[in-house]
Design a protein around this motif. Structure first.
Motif, mmCIF file in Angstrom:
data_model
loop_
_atom_site.group_PDB
_atom_site.id
_atom_site.type_symbol
_atom_site.label_atom_id
_atom_site.label_comp_id
_atom_site.label_asym_id
_atom_site.label_seq_id
_atom_site.Cartn_x
_atom_site.Cartn_y
_atom_site.Cartn_z
ATOM 1 N N PHE A 1 0.844 -1.189 0.000
ATOM 2 C CA PHE A 1 0.000 0.000 0.000
ATOM 3 C C PHE A 1 0.885 1.247 0.000
ATOM 4 O O PHE A 1 1.864 1.315 0.758
ATOM 5 C CB PHE A 1 -0.908 0.047 1.236
ATOM 6 N N ALA A 2 0.529 2.220 -0.827
ATOM 7 C CA ALA A 2 1.197 3.517 -0.808
ATOM 8 C C ALA A 2 0.177 4.563 -0.396
ATOM 9 O O ALA A 2 -0.914 4.631 -0.968
ATOM 10 C CB ALA A 2 1.765 3.849 -2.182
ATOM 11 N N ILE A 3 0.521 5.369 0.599
ATOM 12 C CA ILE A 3 -0.328 6.474 1.022
ATOM 13 C C ILE A 3 0.374 7.760 0.609
ATOM 14 O O ILE A 3 1.496 8.029 1.053
ATOM 15 C CB ILE A 3 -0.588 6.449 2.537
ATOM 16 N N LEU A 4 -0.272 8.545 -0.234
ATOM 17 C CA LEU A 4 0.331 9.758 -0.778
ATOM 18 C C LEU A 4 -0.133 10.968 0.016
ATOM 19 O O LEU A 4 -1.321 11.291 0.033
ATOM 20 C CB LEU A 4 -0.043 9.916 -2.249
ATOM 21 N N CYS A 5 0.800 11.623 0.683
ATOM 22 C CA CYS A 5 0.511 12.836 1.450
ATOM 23 C C CYS A 5 1.306 13.966 0.810
ATOM 24 O O CYS A 5 2.259 14.497 1.395
ATOM 25 C CB CYS A 5 0.885 12.643 2.913
ATOM 26 N N LEU A 6 0.942 14.305 -0.401
ATOM 27 C CA LEU A 6 1.723 15.169 -1.271
ATOM 28 C C LEU A 6 0.845 16.252 -1.883
ATOM 29 O O LEU A 6 -0.381 16.106 -1.945
ATOM 30 C CB LEU A 6 2.327 14.335 -2.418
ATOM 31 N N PRO A 7 1.459 17.330 -2.396
ATOM 32 C CA PRO A 7 0.705 18.269 -3.216
ATOM 33 C C PRO A 7 0.155 17.560 -4.461
ATOM 34 O O PRO A 7 0.657 16.495 -4.857
ATOM 35 C CB PRO A 7 1.754 19.323 -3.600
ATOM 36 N N ASP A 8 -0.850 18.158 -5.083
ATOM 37 C CA ASP A 8 -1.554 17.484 -6.177
ATOM 38 C C ASP A 8 -0.623 17.010 -7.293
ATOM 39 O O ASP A 8 -0.693 15.850 -7.720
ATOM 40 C CB ASP A 8 -2.623 18.412 -6.760
ATOM 41 N N GLU A 9 0.208 17.887 -7.799
ATOM 42 C CA GLU A 9 1.073 17.518 -8.926
ATOM 43 C C GLU A 9 2.026 16.396 -8.541
ATOM 44 O O GLU A 9 2.279 15.481 -9.332
ATOM 45 C CB GLU A 9 1.849 18.735 -9.428
ATOM 46 N N ALA A 10 2.555 16.472 -7.333
ATOM 47 C CA ALA A 10 3.476 15.425 -6.874
ATOM 48 C C ALA A 10 2.753 14.095 -6.700
ATOM 49 O O ALA A 10 3.319 13.025 -6.950
ATOM 50 C CB ALA A 10 4.142 15.851 -5.570
ATOM 51 N N ALA A 11 1.486 14.146 -6.277
ATOM 52 C CA ALA A 11 0.713 12.908 -6.126
ATOM 53 C C ALA A 11 0.475 12.252 -7.477
ATOM 54 O O ALA A 11 0.592 11.027 -7.621
ATOM 55 C CB ALA A 11 -0.615 13.203 -5.434
ATOM 56 N N VAL A 12 0.145 13.051 -8.488
ATOM 57 C CA VAL A 12 -0.038 12.506 -9.837
ATOM 58 C C VAL A 12 1.260 11.882 -10.331
ATOM 59 O O VAL A 12 1.265 10.784 -10.911
ATOM 60 C CB VAL A 12 -0.515 13.612 -10.803
ATOM 61 N N ALA A 13 2.371 12.570 -10.078
ATOM 62 C CA ALA A 13 3.673 12.039 -10.500
ATOM 63 C C ALA A 13 4.001 10.738 -9.775
ATOM 64 O O ALA A 13 4.555 9.801 -10.368
ATOM 65 C CB ALA A 13 4.763 13.077 -10.252
ATOM 66 N N ALA A 14 3.660 10.663 -8.488
ATOM 67 C CA ALA A 14 3.945 9.454 -7.717
ATOM 68 C C ALA A 14 3.185 8.263 -8.272
ATOM 69 O O ALA A 14 3.727 7.152 -8.376
ATOM 70 C CB ALA A 14 3.597 9.674 -6.248
ATOM 71 N N VAL A 15 1.919 8.468 -8.627
ATOM 72 C CA VAL A 15 1.139 7.372 -9.216
ATOM 73 C C VAL A 15 1.800 6.900 -10.505
ATOM 74 O O VAL A 15 1.851 5.693 -10.796
ATOM 75 C CB VAL A 15 -0.317 7.820 -9.474
ATOM 76 N N GLY A 16 2.341 7.847 -11.270
ATOM 77 C CA GLY A 16 3.022 7.496 -12.516
ATOM 78 C C GLY A 16 4.301 6.714 -12.314
ATOM 79 O O GLY A 16 4.788 6.063 -13.250
ATOM 80 N N MET A 17 4.871 6.760 -11.109
ATOM 81 C CA MET A 17 6.087 6.009 -10.814
ATOM 82 C C MET A 17 5.810 4.532 -10.540
ATOM 83 O O MET A 17 6.734 3.717 -10.521
ATOM 84 C CB MET A 17 6.791 6.602 -9.579
ATOM 85 N N ILE A 18 4.552 4.185 -10.294
ATOM 86 C CA ILE A 18 4.217 2.798 -9.970
ATOM 87 C C ILE A 18 4.134 2.000 -11.263
ATOM 88 O O ILE A 18 3.286 2.262 -12.118
ATOM 89 C CB ILE A 18 2.889 2.728 -9.190
ATOM 90 N N ARG A 19 5.010 1.027 -11.405
ATOM 91 C CA ARG A 19 5.128 0.268 -12.654
ATOM 92 C C ARG A 19 4.551 -1.140 -12.553
ATOM 93 O O ARG A 19 4.681 -1.928 -13.483
ATOM 94 C CB ARG A 19 6.610 0.167 -13.060
ATOM 95 N N ASN A 20 3.939 -1.458 -11.442
ATOM 96 C CA ASN A 20 3.382 -2.802 -11.287
ATOM 97 C C ASN A 20 1.861 -2.731 -11.265
ATOM 98 O O ASN A 20 1.269 -1.647 -11.293
ATOM 99 C CB ASN A 20 3.926 -3.460 -10.017
ATOM 100 N N ASP A 21 1.226 -3.878 -11.200
ATOM 101 C CA ASP A 21 -0.236 -3.923 -11.111
ATOM 102 C C ASP A 21 -0.688 -4.415 -9.739
ATOM 103 O O ASP A 21 -1.786 -4.932 -9.583
ATOM 104 C CB ASP A 21 -0.814 -4.818 -12.212
ATOM 105 N N ARG A 22 0.180 -4.210 -8.748
ATOM 106 C CA ARG A 22 -0.050 -4.780 -7.424
ATOM 107 C C ARG A 22 -0.199 -3.720 -6.331
ATOM 108 O O ARG A 22 -1.081 -3.840 -5.469
ATOM 109 C CB ARG A 22 1.124 -5.700 -7.084
ATOM 110 N N THR A 23 0.652 -2.708 -6.335
ATOM 111 C CA THR A 23 0.612 -1.694 -5.281
ATOM 112 C C THR A 23 -0.717 -0.958 -5.293
ATOM 113 O O THR A 23 -1.170 -0.485 -6.328
ATOM 114 C CB THR A 23 1.753 -0.674 -5.461
ATOM 115 N N ARG A 24 -1.332 -0.871 -4.129
ATOM 116 C CA ARG A 24 -2.616 -0.179 -3.996
ATOM 117 C C ARG A 24 -2.367 1.190 -3.360
ATOM 118 O O ARG A 24 -1.478 1.332 -2.510
ATOM 119 C CB ARG A 24 -3.586 -1.020 -3.178
#
Length: 315
Positions: free
Chosen positions: A53-76
């Motif tokens: 599990f990843a919990i994103l506590c980031l500004p909006d743009e950084a949160a979008v970028a963080a989601v883009g860093m996830i390359r698997n189909d497993r991390t929620r």
């Protein structure tokens, strides 16, 4: 076997509280980065992809970028930013409104905003039940502790020795409209238009009161008791949302200057003496059910645990 959690943005107010709360739990393992690597994208990407599990506590743009860093189909993912609260492919993380099953099965969950949590808890069930109209021009007045403004506002109130003497005792803002919470308030309440939202900040660290005042013309054919009973039925059995029956002698609602951390939310419906109005009021902790507590509730549900596991629900 414990599930692993990576809090991206763990140095912020919400992230710090989530990390502190998870540190005492045996059902999750928190993955952390050294302070000098918190902004290292390669290091962040590694843990984003390693975590269950990843919990994103980031500004909006950084949160979008963080989601883009996830390359698997497993991390929620649970995103505490505003970025995905009305986005396609994301489940709105208010289990009481969308259903625990929807959150349990989701891969991408957007954590609700603090003010919208109070507004939606009051309005959405009543709109769904047809007791108040979807096309009414709703107004929402709300006050919050200054922690909701993040580091900059906390610094304004606490940063100097005389901060408490010079910081404002009441700070109204969002005066020109267009507040970032408005889209989720409209969409998830099922409204035809955005509400008129009037937020303010008080010189207390945490705590929040959200009010929606209704003239009787907004609920013709019903009364305040009908509205309260509908909310009670909607949230029946919830360990987190409580609909309070107002004491006849109750003349005020107080927000303590030193509110203890709390993950619940109390809802009230007050009726005018002559039946000419109803005041819908939510009381919550902007850092509890309004942020960190909601993220932990969503994490619990997604992990198949009881929704209230490890939550602070005593007052």
């Amino acid at each position: 076997m414990t599930a692993s959690v990576f809090i991206d943005g763990a140095a912020g107010t919400t992230g710090l509280e989530i990390a502190e709360r998870l540190a005492s739990r045996a059902d999750f393992t928190v993955l952390t980065l050294p302070d000098d690597r918190r902004k290292d994208d390669a290091a962040r990407a590694e843990l984003l992809n390693d975590a269950d599990f990843a919990i994103l506590c980031l500004p909006d743009e950084a949160a979008v970028a963080a989601v883009g860093m996830i390359r698997n189909d497993r991390t929620r993912v649970i995103d505490a930013s505003t970025a995905h609260r009305v986005a396609d492919g994301w489940t709105y993380g208010f289990p009481e409104l969308v259903g625990e099953a929807a959150v349990r099965e989701a891969r991408f969950v957007s954590n609700p905003g603090c003010y919208p949590t109070g507004f939606l808890a009051l309005v959405a069930p009543l709109v769904r039940a047809g007791l108040i109209p979807a096309d009414w021009p709703y107004g929402c007045h709300a006050v919050s502790g200054y922690s909701g403004g993040g580091k900059a506002l906390i610094e304004r109130y606490e940063g100097a020795d005389d901060a408490r003497a010079t910081a404002p005792s009441f700070r109204a803002y969002g005066l020109a409209g267009g507040h970032k919470h408005l889209p989720e308030m409209k969409v998830h309440a099922g409204l035809a238009r955005e509400p008129l939202f009037s937020p303010a900040v008080l010189p207390t660290f945490r705590g929040m009161i959200v009010e929606v005042a209704l003239p009787a013309s907004a609920y013709i054919g019903h009364d305040a008791d009908t509205l309260r009973n509908a909310l009670s039925g909607f949230y029946a059995g919830s360990p987190i949302v409580t609909v309070r029956a107002p004491d006849p002698a109750m003349g005020e609602l107080l927000l303590p200057a030193t509110m203890a951390p709390w993950d619940g939310i109390d809802l009230y419906v007050f009726g005018g003496a002559r039946g000419e109005q109803a005041r819908l009021i939510a009381v919550l902790d902007n850092l509890g059910k309004g942020a960190s507590g909601a993220a932990l509730q969503n994490l619990n549900v997604m992990a198949g645990l009881p929704a209230d596991a490890g939550l602070r629900l005593d007052r």
